[in-house]
Design an enzyme around this catalytic site. Structure first.
Site, PDB file in Angstrom:
ATOM      1  N   ASN A 220       1.509   0.206  67.230  1.00 44.52           N
ATOM      2  CA  ASN A 220       2.085  -0.437  66.044  1.00 44.52           C
ATOM      3  C   ASN A 220       3.312   0.344  65.590  1.00 44.52           C
ATOM      4  OD1 ASN A 220       1.211   1.677  64.108  1.00 44.52           O
ATOM      5  ND2 ASN A 220      -0.824   1.007  64.789  1.00 44.52           N
ATOM      6  N   LYS A 299      -1.456  -0.753  87.665  1.00 43.39           N
ATOM      7  CA  LYS A 299      -0.524  -1.539  86.847  1.00 43.39           C
ATOM      8  C   LYS A 299      -0.794  -3.038  87.057  1.00 43.39           C
ATOM      9  CE  LYS A 299       4.341  -2.224  86.118  1.00 43.39           C
ATOM     10  NZ  LYS A 299       5.617  -2.256  86.805  1.00 43.39           N
ATOM     11  N   ASP A 316     -14.125   2.087  62.505  1.00 40.75           N
ATOM     12  CA  ASP A 316     -13.261   2.483  61.396  1.00 40.75           C
ATOM     13  C   ASP A 316     -13.510   3.969  61.126  1.00 40.75           C
ATOM     14  OD1 ASP A 316     -11.600   1.136  59.015  1.00 40.75           O
ATOM     15  OD2 ASP A 316     -12.778   2.831  58.280  1.00 40.75           O
ATOM     16  N   ILE A 317     -12.460   4.763  61.284  1.00 42.94           N
ATOM     17  CA  ILE A 317     -12.628   6.222  61.210  1.00 42.94           C
ATOM     18  C   ILE A 317     -13.130   6.642  59.824  1.00 42.94           C
ATOM     19  CG2 ILE A 317     -11.406   8.430  61.337  1.00 42.94           C
ATOM     20  CD1 ILE A 317      -9.566   7.115  63.450  1.00 42.94           C
ATOM     21  N   LYS A 347     -11.169  -2.562  49.875  1.00 40.23           N
ATOM     22  CA  LYS A 347     -11.344  -1.476  50.871  1.00 40.23           C
ATOM     23  C   LYS A 347     -11.894  -0.212  50.221  1.00 40.23           C
ATOM     24  CE  LYS A 347      -7.907  -3.143  53.948  1.00 40.23           C
ATOM     25  NZ  LYS A 347      -6.555  -3.122  54.452  1.00 40.23           N
TER      26      LYS A 347
END
Ligand code: C5P
Length: 424
Positions: A220, A299, A316-317, A347
């Protein structure tokens, strides 16, 4: 007679009166073996459990046991002795001594030394499970931790009194590891005086990379800039900071320990490990929500017009760390493109966070830029920060984190430690 050939750290090992005192002989031996200069101090009750001669033989130094020992005081007065070590390690630490040092009593040599020192203090509590669970002990531990005292253990299991529960002294190996590890880190990055002095913070930062094949990955736009700035700002407030970083192109902030990782799973492992002894976690990382079910070993060739990748959700850490560490102060980030407050507060509750810093993303905002704007939410309040450059945002956020952390006394780190098996 043991000497200190390596001129390693100076450790004042203090024993208080518990059956676990015998384990401190092994602890003394480990410190000496690690090259430490060890001075043992015993309370009157400790001497009922184990003889001072044992420690004199192990450390090569007469044990100090009284404020009123004229010869010992003449050689090194108690105030001088309080300044001598790099760390004071109280193992075993009884409920009584912990209560006394919480309240600043100085009615024997050990409590006087603790009151007169400005060095790191470690305690390895050892007591009956009900004494440990008692609200008075727990309140004392919370106060001690808030003052920067490092708590090692206790573990759970069968106790000397025959009961089973939490209160067994940490094993000598674990105490030695915690003390020597902390001393090594504090030498590597000298102490900074600030509201977070004596606290350990972990910051996750940057993106993760989830491999598709040997040359491709999913990632990202996170640059890591905000997380790196938060790490530097926490360090400037006195915290010992471990930065768990995804792949970014940034220099490590001065005095910060950096652990590099690539995938979300790596980051989870590194964060869990770093958090085991931390007081605070700030999750700024943009962790990939999904990873490839299978990573191609070669590849992937350009053949078909479409290509399907099957993805599986990453853990989720923050949620995982929270499950393992109910007492850790955890700050999350929420990058949102709509309904900022609602999603961020959701959250905060779902991930059981203490604070959440939310920012708008999309339309070129926040990611890979030098400026940012946050709204920080916690159960009873919120605060807007910025717009400002990320370093300035980080300083304001770190100040708010310190304020909220210190306002909310934590139960001891010991409560977060895994249970230990009884040893013979
Ligand atoms: O749920 P969402 O990804 O929006 O939450 C963002 C917060 O959760 C950030 O603090 C981020 O570092 C953290 N996070 C995490 N592990 C994940 C995904 C996000 O710790 N797998």
């Amino acid at each position: 007679m043991p000497t200190n050939p390596n001129a390693g750290p100076r450790i004042l090992l203090a024993l208080t009166g518990g059956i676990a005192a015998y384990k401190s002989a092994e602890l003394a031996r480990r410190f000496v073996k690690a090259g430490c200069d060890v001075q043992v101090v015993m309370t009157a009750s400790a001497q009922r459990f184990i003889g001072a001669q044992t420690f004199q033989a192990l450390t090569g130094k007469p044990v100090r046991a009284s404020l009123w020992d004229e010869a010992a005081e003449a050689a090194m007065g108690h105030i001088e002795l309080a300044r001598w070590p790099d760390a004071i390690v109280i193992a075993p630490a009884t409920a009584n001594t912990l209560a006394k040092i919480t309240h600043g009593l100085a009615d024997d040599l050990l409590t006087t030394l603790v009151l007169a020192t400005d060095k790191l203090i470690f305690v390895a509590p050892a007591m009956n499970r009900l004494m440990w669970a008692n609200a008075a002990t727990q309140a004392n531990m919370a106060t001690l931790r808030a003052r920067g005292v490092r708590v090692i253990g206790p573990g759970s299991g069968e106790q000397a009194c025959g009961e089973v529960g939490e209160g067994r002294v940490a094993e000598p190996e674990d105490v030695a590891k915690a003390v020597l590890g902390a001393l090594a880190r504090s030498t590597a990055s000298p102490a900074i005086d600030g509201p977070l002095s004596g606290r350990r913070a972990v910051v996750t930062a940057g993106p993760t990379r989830e491999p598709i094949d040997p040359v491709r990955f999913i990632t990202n736009r996170s640059s890591g800039k905000q997380g790196y700035a938060v790490a530097a700002a926490l360090r400037a407030l006195g915290a010992q900071v471990t930065l768990v970083s995804g792949p970014v192109n940034l220099p490590t902030p001065a005095g910060v320990t950096r652990v590099d990782c690539e995938t979300a799973l790596d980051m989870l492992d590194a964060t869990q490990a770093a958090c085991a002894t931390a007081d605070l976690l700030v999750g700024t990382a943009a962790v990939a929500d999904y990873r490839c079910v299978e990573i191609a070993s070669q590849k992937i060739k350009k053949q078909r017009d479409t290509l399907e990748l099957q993805l599986v959700k990453n853990a989720d850490i923050l949620t995982e760390v929270r499950a393992a560490q109910p007492q850790l102060f955890i700050v999350g980030f929420a990058a949102e493109t709509e309904r900022l407050a609602e999603h961020a507060r959701g959250k905060l509750v779902r991930k059981k966070l203490d604070l959440i810093a939310a920012n708008w993303v999309g339309d070129g905002r926040a990611f890979d830029r030098d400026d940012n704007q946050l709204t920080v939410y916690w159960a009873e309040g919120e605060q807007a920060i910025g717009p400002a450059d990320k370093a300035d945002i980080a300083r304001q956020l770190a100040a708010l984190i310190a304020e909220r952390l210190l306002a909310a006394p934590r139960a001891p780190a010991a409560a977060r430690r895994p249970a230990r098996k009884r040893t013979p």
